[in-house]
Every structure is written in C-alpha cells, then in structure tokens.
Design a protein around this motif. Structure first.
Motif, short mmCIF file in Angstrom:
data_model
loop_
_atom_site.label_atom_id
_atom_site.label_comp_id
_atom_site.label_asym_id
_atom_site.label_seq_id
_atom_site.Cartn_x
_atom_site.Cartn_y
_atom_site.Cartn_z
N ARG A 17 1.09 -1.19 0.17
CA ARG A 17 -0.30 0.21 0.17
C ARG A 17 1.24 1.55 0.26
O ARG A 17 2.38 1.02 0.51
N PHE A 18 0.02 2.37 0.13
CA PHE A 18 1.64 3.64 -0.81
C PHE A 18 0.49 4.84 -0.75
O PHE A 18 -0.85 4.87 -1.04
N VAL A 19 0.98 6.20 -0.54
CA VAL A 19 0.41 6.99 -0.67
C VAL A 19 1.06 8.22 -1.23
O VAL A 19 2.46 7.98 -1.81
N ALA A 20 0.58 8.71 -2.10
CA ALA A 20 1.39 9.94 -2.94
C ALA A 20 0.67 11.34 -2.84
O ALA A 20 -0.56 11.27 -2.95
N ARG A 21 1.36 11.99 -2.27
CA ARG A 21 0.80 12.72 -1.78
C ARG A 21 1.47 14.74 -3.39
O ARG A 21 2.35 14.56 -4.21
N PHE A 22 0.07 15.27 -2.59
CA PHE A 22 0.24 16.17 -3.99
C PHE A 22 0.68 17.27 -3.55
O PHE A 22 1.24 17.31 -2.97
N PRO A 23 1.54 17.93 -4.91
CA PRO A 23 0.87 17.74 -6.07
C PRO A 23 1.29 16.74 -7.01
O PRO A 23 2.55 17.34 -7.12
N SER A 24 0.65 16.16 -8.20
CA SER A 24 1.28 14.93 -9.08
C SER A 24 2.52 16.34 -9.80
O SER A 24 2.14 17.52 -9.76
N ARG A 25 3.29 15.56 -10.52
CA ARG A 25 4.15 16.28 -11.96
C ARG A 25 3.76 16.03 -13.35
O ARG A 25 3.53 17.44 -14.05
N PHE A 26 2.10 15.76 -13.71
CA PHE A 26 2.32 14.87 -14.71
C PHE A 26 0.85 13.85 -14.07
O PHE A 26 0.98 13.05 -13.80
N VAL A 27 0.13 13.14 -15.16
CA VAL A 27 -0.47 12.36 -15.73
C VAL A 27 -0.87 12.25 -17.55
O VAL A 27 -0.88 12.84 -18.07
N ALA A 28 0.00 11.06 -17.49
CA ALA A 28 -0.09 11.14 -19.23
C ALA A 28 0.14 9.45 -19.34
O ALA A 28 0.69 8.93 -19.19
N HIS A 29 -0.78 9.38 -21.09
CA HIS A 29 -0.57 8.01 -20.90
C HIS A 29 1.13 7.46 -22.13
O HIS A 29 0.87 8.05 -22.87
N CYS A 30 1.64 6.47 -21.70
CA CYS A 30 2.83 6.01 -22.16
C CYS A 30 2.39 4.66 -23.34
O CYS A 30 1.75 3.91 -22.46
N HIS A 31 2.71 5.05 -24.32
CA HIS A 31 2.82 4.21 -25.06
C HIS A 31 3.61 3.17 -25.69
O HIS A 31 3.80 3.20 -26.82
N CYS A 32 4.62 3.53 -24.84
CA CYS A 32 6.20 2.54 -25.55
C CYS A 32 5.86 1.44 -25.64
O CYS A 32 5.37 0.13 -24.23
N TRP A 91 14.24 10.67 -15.10
CA TRP A 91 13.80 11.36 -14.72
C TRP A 91 13.61 11.33 -13.35
O TRP A 91 13.71 10.72 -12.48
N PRO A 92 15.55 11.61 -12.93
CA PRO A 92 15.87 11.36 -11.62
C PRO A 92 15.50 12.52 -10.74
O PRO A 92 14.67 13.40 -11.01
N GLY A 93 15.26 11.73 -9.71
CA GLY A 93 14.15 12.22 -8.52
C GLY A 93 13.06 12.10 -8.81
O GLY A 93 12.13 12.24 -7.78
N GLU A 94 12.34 11.44 -10.26
CA GLU A 94 10.76 11.14 -9.48
C GLU A 94 10.38 9.50 -9.59
O GLU A 94 11.25 9.02 -9.99
N THR A 95 8.94 9.53 -8.94
CA THR A 95 8.72 7.97 -8.93
C THR A 95 7.03 7.90 -10.01
O THR A 95 6.15 8.60 -9.72
#
Ligand SMILES: [Zn+2]
Ligand SMILES: [Zn+2]
Length: 130
Positions: A17-32, A91-95
């Motif tokens: 289980r996890f918690v993510a604190r806002f703000p997010s940096r982006f939300v996007a669909h990845c087609h790779c 993307w250093p420092g990002e999860t």
C-alpha cells in the motif's frame, strides 16, 4: 469539504500500500513498447511525483524490482505481480505511479500521450495533433 492533499493505492492483493502526496508533476498515457510488454497492456497511464512525495505505507518487504533498461526500475509486488512504480535515471528524483493502482482520485486528469507513435495498431487511437 476539504480538497484532498494525497491519494492512496495498492497492489492487486493488497499487501503493498502506498500514499502519494499532491501535487503530481504529470499524468499521461505511455505507449512505449517497454511499458506495454511489462504491464501486458496496450498502454499504461502514469502519475508522476517527486520521489519524496510517494511513501510505501505497508508491505515494503513485498516490493521487488525489475531493471527493465539500464538504471530503470519497475517495482512490483512479489506476491501478486502488480507493477506499481517506475523509477529511471532518465527522470531523476521522480517516481511514476500506475494510475490504475490508486483507490482515490489524483489531482489532475491525464494530459497527454507519451511515445504515441509506438501505439499498437489494435488500439483505436488517433495521434494527438501537435
Ligand atoms: Zn500484491
Ligand atoms: Zn512507457
């Protein structure tokens, strides 16, 4: 009613289980092709956060990592196999957190498509105009 400041989520079996604190940096669909194969899906929708905004609140001992490219880690629950997190030296420092793993809404709607040109031809999809 107060504005939510975070959203929680979990793997399929619930061990992690996890918690993510806002703000997010982006939300996007990845087609790779890498996301597609790793998740067994036409595309994967990611919510990106600074890594210190994402906390594993239960089951950290069940998390395992697959290095899918050099210095790129896809973290998953070893009990049920759900992929939850993506971290890369690109993307250093990002999860990046799988949006579908959240139980609560995040702070924005998906804004766009990454690697749109790699999309599968069996997905009805029009390349976004740029
Ligand atoms: Zn699990
Ligand atoms: Zn991808």
């Amino acid at each position: 009613m107060t504005t939510p400041t975070q959203a929680s989520g979990r793997c399929h079996c619930g061990a992690v289980r996890f918690v993510a604190r806002f703000p997010s940096r982006f939300v996007a669909h990845c087609h790779c092709a890498s996301c597609r194969r790793a998740h067994g899906a036409a595309f994967v929708t990611w919510a990106g956060f600074k890594s210190d905004q994402v906390a594993v609140t239960a089951g950290a001992e069940h998390l395992a990592a697959h290095e899918s490219s050099p210095q790129t880690f896809r973290r998953f629950c070893r009990q049920c196999g759900t992929k939850l997190f993506f971290e890369s030296a690109r993307w250093p420092g990002e999860t990046h957190v799988v949006l579908a793993a959240f139980d609560e809404p995040v702070d924005r709607a998906p804004q766009g498509h990454a690697f749109a040109a790699e999309h599968v031809d069996w997905l009805p999809f029009e390349l976004p105009k740029s």
